[in-house]
Design a protein around this motif. Structure first.
Motif, mmCIF file in Angstrom:
data_model
loop_
_atom_site.group_PDB
_atom_site.id
_atom_site.type_symbol
_atom_site.label_atom_id
_atom_site.label_comp_id
_atom_site.label_asym_id
_atom_site.label_seq_id
_atom_site.Cartn_x
_atom_site.Cartn_y
_atom_site.Cartn_z
ATOM 1 N N HIS A 122 0.832 -1.204 0.000
ATOM 2 C CA HIS A 122 0.000 0.000 0.000
ATOM 3 C C HIS A 122 0.868 1.257 0.000
ATOM 4 C CE1 HIS A 122 -3.292 2.717 1.039
ATOM 5 N NE2 HIS A 122 -2.550 3.171 2.042
ATOM 6 N N VAL A 123 1.855 1.311 0.879
ATOM 7 C CA VAL A 123 2.704 2.497 0.985
ATOM 8 C C VAL A 123 3.592 2.649 -0.247
ATOM 9 C CG1 VAL A 123 4.522 3.613 2.318
ATOM 10 C CG2 VAL A 123 2.656 2.448 3.496
ATOM 11 N N ILE A 124 4.187 1.556 -0.725
ATOM 12 C CA ILE A 124 5.083 1.636 -1.884
ATOM 13 C C ILE A 124 4.325 2.110 -3.117
ATOM 14 C CG2 ILE A 124 6.443 0.253 -3.501
ATOM 15 C CD1 ILE A 124 7.429 -1.384 -1.158
ATOM 16 N N VAL A 125 3.137 1.567 -3.342
ATOM 17 C CA VAL A 125 2.337 1.970 -4.502
ATOM 18 C C VAL A 125 1.984 3.450 -4.410
ATOM 19 C CG1 VAL A 125 0.056 1.719 -5.560
ATOM 20 C CG2 VAL A 125 1.412 -0.300 -5.069
ATOM 21 N N TYR A 126 1.592 3.895 -3.223
ATOM 22 C CA TYR A 126 1.233 5.303 -3.056
ATOM 23 C C TYR A 126 2.444 6.221 -3.267
ATOM 24 C CZ TYR A 126 -3.592 6.311 -1.787
ATOM 25 O OH TYR A 126 -4.945 6.544 -1.832
ATOM 26 N N MET A 127 3.603 5.843 -2.740
ATOM 27 C CA MET A 127 4.778 6.692 -2.889
ATOM 28 C C MET A 127 5.210 6.794 -4.349
ATOM 29 S SD MET A 127 5.667 8.148 -0.092
ATOM 30 C CE MET A 127 3.904 8.351 0.175
ATOM 31 N N PHE A 128 5.079 5.704 -5.097
ATOM 32 C CA PHE A 128 5.400 5.773 -6.523
ATOM 33 C C PHE A 128 4.394 6.660 -7.248
ATOM 34 C CE2 PHE A 128 5.238 4.224 -10.929
ATOM 35 C CZ PHE A 128 6.562 4.428 -11.284
ATOM 36 N N ALA A 129 3.121 6.542 -6.880
ATOM 37 C CA ALA A 129 2.097 7.406 -7.476
ATOM 38 C C ALA A 129 2.406 8.869 -7.192
ATOM 39 C CB ALA A 129 0.717 7.037 -6.935
ATOM 40 N N TYR A 130 2.772 9.175 -5.950
ATOM 41 C CA TYR A 130 3.093 10.554 -5.588
ATOM 42 C C TYR A 130 4.299 11.070 -6.370
ATOM 43 C CZ TYR A 130 -0.064 10.281 -1.526
ATOM 44 O OH TYR A 130 -1.159 10.173 -0.722
ATOM 45 N N ALA A 131 5.279 10.197 -6.600
ATOM 46 C CA ALA A 131 6.463 10.614 -7.353
ATOM 47 C C ALA A 131 6.098 10.944 -8.801
ATOM 48 C CB ALA A 131 7.526 9.511 -7.312
ATOM 49 N N MET A 132 5.280 10.120 -9.434
ATOM 50 C CA MET A 132 4.880 10.373 -10.814
ATOM 51 C C MET A 132 4.037 11.646 -10.906
ATOM 52 S SD MET A 132 6.367 8.014 -12.489
ATOM 53 C CE MET A 132 5.639 8.163 -14.122
ATOM 54 N N LEU A 133 3.139 11.828 -9.964
ATOM 55 C CA LEU A 133 2.311 13.037 -9.966
ATOM 56 C C LEU A 133 3.142 14.267 -9.597
ATOM 57 C CD1 LEU A 133 -0.869 11.518 -8.301
ATOM 58 C CD2 LEU A 133 -0.553 12.111 -10.710
ATOM 59 N N GLY A 134 4.182 14.064 -8.798
ATOM 60 C CA GLY A 134 5.109 15.159 -8.523
ATOM 61 C C GLY A 134 5.855 15.575 -9.777
ATOM 62 N N ALA A 135 6.266 14.588 -10.596
ATOM 63 C CA ALA A 135 6.929 14.901 -11.863
ATOM 64 C C ALA A 135 5.984 15.650 -12.796
ATOM 65 C CB ALA A 135 7.419 13.609 -12.528
ATOM 66 N N ALA A 136 4.707 15.275 -12.794
ATOM 67 C CA ALA A 136 3.714 15.987 -13.609
ATOM 68 C C ALA A 136 3.567 17.430 -13.142
ATOM 69 C CB ALA A 136 2.365 15.264 -13.539
ATOM 70 N N LEU B 240 -4.748 1.968 -7.363
ATOM 71 C CA LEU B 240 -4.335 0.698 -6.758
ATOM 72 C C LEU B 240 -4.091 0.878 -5.260
ATOM 73 C CD1 LEU B 240 -1.841 -0.707 -9.436
ATOM 74 C CD2 LEU B 240 -4.149 -1.543 -8.920
ATOM 75 N N GLY B 241 -3.495 2.015 -4.901
ATOM 76 C CA GLY B 241 -3.258 2.283 -3.485
ATOM 77 C C GLY B 241 -4.544 2.414 -2.701
ATOM 78 N N MET B 242 -5.527 3.084 -3.275
ATOM 79 C CA MET B 242 -6.818 3.235 -2.588
ATOM 80 C C MET B 242 -7.524 1.894 -2.453
ATOM 81 S SD MET B 242 -8.220 6.816 -4.252
ATOM 82 C CE MET B 242 -9.686 6.866 -3.212
ATOM 83 N N LEU B 243 -7.455 1.070 -3.493
ATOM 84 C CA LEU B 243 -8.104 -0.245 -3.433
ATOM 85 C C LEU B 243 -7.446 -1.140 -2.393
ATOM 86 C CD1 LEU B 243 -8.697 -0.934 -7.241
ATOM 87 C CD2 LEU B 243 -10.417 -0.351 -5.523
ATOM 88 N N SER B 244 -6.103 -1.146 -2.384
ATOM 89 C CA SER B 244 -5.396 -1.961 -1.388
ATOM 90 C C SER B 244 -5.663 -1.426 0.014
ATOM 91 C CB SER B 244 -3.891 -1.977 -1.679
ATOM 92 O OG SER B 244 -3.323 -0.679 -1.556
#
Length: 263
Positions: A128-142, A178-182
């Motif tokens: 859950h945490v790893i998926v969210y942190m990767f999502a945050y990184a990609m959205l941070g790049a955006a 995926l993070g929200m679902l998990s």
């Protein structure tokens, strides 16, 4: 592994990431960019693994520990973006952002101990945490790309540049979903319900719908670039509230089951 060694690992990783960003900016051969950046990622991840072993649990409980993962995933997101679209400046921006979060951890370290509350002793905790942190990184790049296009680009915004924001958002939102679902499955096992409109969950939903709104606006109004980018930056601000801002709101104190990471 003691937290006292973090500065040494961080310095080595930052030097390597800086060398990779410099090589990309100067248009050097991609092999140099990949070698330096991947070596930095290996060094930093080595510290995360050592902390994992030392704490006898995933280092994901406190804000300082989640910043470790964010600092790791930012250069990775930058490298993925560089590999796909060859923007030579993106690694420089990801390097600076990682430097900021690493400095926060250096000057304001969180408490790192072996204690985990029962709700965190779940197989869903780590993914859950790893998926969210990767999502945050990609959205941070955006968000970084949006800032560049709105305030630093001198010429008219090109379609391929907006496509980069779109693609980063697609990937980030997919992993956020995926993070929200998990998280929902984890909540069901830990507290007996999938969703309870906890303050953290409310901000998560607001963030998710905001990014979804950006995607739909881009599909419906493809030429309205600046308005779309403004919406993307607003979404990123909501993400910051969802990640750590909620921890400091009075409405969450003593109410939110997600404020354990302050202890």
């Amino acid at each position: 592994m003691s937290w006292d060694y973090f500065a040494y690992f961080a310095a080595a990783a930052l030097l390597l990431w800086g060398a990779g960003a410099s090589a990309a900016w100067r248009g050097k051969r991609p092999v140099a960019v990949y070698t330096f950046t991947l070596a930095g990622l290996a060094v930093f991840f080595g510290f995360i693994v050592a902390m994992w072993i030392s704490l006898e649990r995933p280092p994901m409980r406190t804000m300082g520990e989640t910043r470790l993962w964010y600092s790791f995933f930012l250069p990775l997101a930058g490298l993925i973006t560089y590999s796909r679209w060859k923007y030579k400046w993106i690694l420089g921006f990801s390097f600076v952002l990682s430097l900021v979060f690493i400095c926060i951890n250096l000057f304001k370290p969180e408490i790192h101990n072996k204690t985990l509350m029962p709700a965190l002793q779940s197989p869903w905790f780590t993914p859950h945490v790893i998926v969210y942190m990767f999502a945050y990184a990609m959205l941070g790049a955006a968000a970084v790309m949006a800032v560049y296009l709105m305030w630093f680009k001198k010429k008219e915004i090109e379609r391929k540049e907006m496509d980069l924001c779109d693609n980063l958002t697609y990937v980030g939102l997919a992993f956020m979903t995926l993070g929200m679902l998990s998280g929902a499955v984890w909540a069901k096992a830990a507290w007996g319900h999938y969703w309870a409109w906890d303050p953290k969950e409310t901000w998560a939903a607001a963030t998710w719908f905001s990014y979804l709104g950006y995607i739909h606006y881009r599909l419906g109004r493809p030429r309205a670039c600046r308005r779309a980018l403004t919406g993307l930056l607003i979404s990123f601000l909501l993400l910051q509230m969802c990640w750590y801002g909620i921890n400091y709101l009075p409405s969450a104190q003593g109410v939110s089951v997600h404020t354990y990471n302050l202890n």
